[in-house]
Design a protein around this motif. Structure first.
Motif: not given
Length: 358
Positions: A102-103, A110-112, A116-118
């Motif tokens: 993602l990075q 915030a989106e990363v 990532t948490d999900e």
């Protein structure tokens, strides 16, 4: 990024004079779980690598709806990939491994974090986020690899024997986990394996390969119960394979009597079988029956080995001419017993003998 259909049209890959994959034609619908199945060297990993863009095609085309993919490099295809050896960055934590792709795509911080948490939550690794891969078990490392693939929300997830390095218990757990993720996220998945049980339990459709060529494409039930040739019959779960002679065809053209070396059984033809021709009769151990009646069709054999398998016995018996039979039965025989074995003609599949035992 989604699609309606992914089409492989005549996909071929050669290494010098060797055809590793020949004329693979397959349409994958959105949301399908496809398993590429076959023994080592059959071309399944080659097919996956061609689809991923890691190998160029020798000929053929790959289409995603109306877009041709095969000229595109891997990073422009938008696919996620899970490797056999996990391929995690050893110096990065679980969180950083999952977030890396993602990075690299330049998403906001915030989106990363959100994605990532999900992904970490989906694979149940919330309490392992700060650990390095070397501090995790094999099953946990594979979960990280899966999270890293699905976090990109790919149009297609490619998995190359992802469970082969795990022990039997972990394989069962991860099998369920992968199927759960596939269903809950609406993924489209192409999965490479040599394990028939794994493929049967997970896939919507199977593609059986042998020597780089497709042998059969169908649902797990199709391939398990209705193999189109002796090689698929042999590969899809154990079957006794008996080389015999076709004695006479029934009036409807699918029934046949096969005999030779003290064996006489009735079966169902698969393919063109001529009277008097050499054939290969295939039947699973659990589809053979031990009977008391010694008249009529059947096989006389002597019990050699008996193994208790819980609710049944695995029996190895041998005919007078030396043909070995593997039988599953609820009745316990004793080594040395003389038995007669019969088969339901519907389950005894009779194939033309192509003379190739490889």
């Amino acid at each position: 990024m989604t699609f309606d259909q992914l089409r492989l049209e005549g996909v071929t890959r050669r290494f010098g004079s060797h055809d590793a994959l020949t004329d693979l034609t397959l349409t994958i619908e959105r949301g399908e779980f496809i398993a590429l199945l076959g023994p080592s060297g059959c071309g399944k990993s080659t097919a996956l690598n061609c689809l991923a863009g890691l190998l160029p095609l020798s000929s053929g085309q790959i289409w995603q709806d109306g877009t041709r993919l095969d000229p595109l490099p891997p990073e422009r295809r938008g696919f996620g990939m899970v490797f056999q050896n996990y391929a995690l960055f050893p110096h990065l934590s679980v969180r950083k491994n999952v977030a890396f792709g993602l990075q690299m795509r330049g998403l906001s911080r915030a989106e990363v974090r959100r994605r990532t948490d999900e992904a970490i939550r989906l694979v149940h690794l919330e309490d392992q986020t700060g650990k390095l891969p070397g501090q995790l078990s094999g099953g946990q490392q594979q979960r990280v690899a899966i999270a890293r693939a699905v976090v990109l929300e790919p149009a297609l997830v490619l998995m190359d024997e992802p469970l082969s390095n795990l022990d039997a218990k972990l394989r069962l757990e991860m099998r369920t986990e992968i199927r759960r993720l596939h269903q809950s996220l609406g993924l489209t998945t192409v999965y490479v394996t040599h394990d028939q049980e794994e493929a049967l339990s997970m896939a919507d459709r199977l593609v059986v390969l042998r020597g780089g060529r497709v042998q059969q494409i169908g649902t797990p039930e199709d391939l398990h119960t209705r193999p189109v040739n002796r090689h698929v019959a042999d590969f899809m779960g154990f079957r006794n394979l008996l080389r015999l002679r076709a004695d006479a065809a029934a009036a409807e053209g699918t029934g046949v009597v096969v005999e030779g070396d003290g064996v006489r059984l009735r079966g169902t033809t698969v393919g063109a079988v001529a009277a008097g021709a050499t054939v290969v009769a295939a039947i699973r151990p659990e589809e053979l029956s031990v009977v008391e009646d010694t008249t009529g069709d059947g096989v006389a054999a002597t019990v050699e080995v008996v193994e208790y398998r819980g609710r049944e016995f695995a029996v190895e018996a041998r005919t007078g001419s030396g043909i070995q039979l593997n039988i599953r039965t609820s009745v316990r025989p004793v080594p040395g017993d003389k038995i007669t074995v019969t088969a339901d003609p519907e389950h005894l599949l009779v194939f033309p003998d192509d003379g190739d035992d490889t």
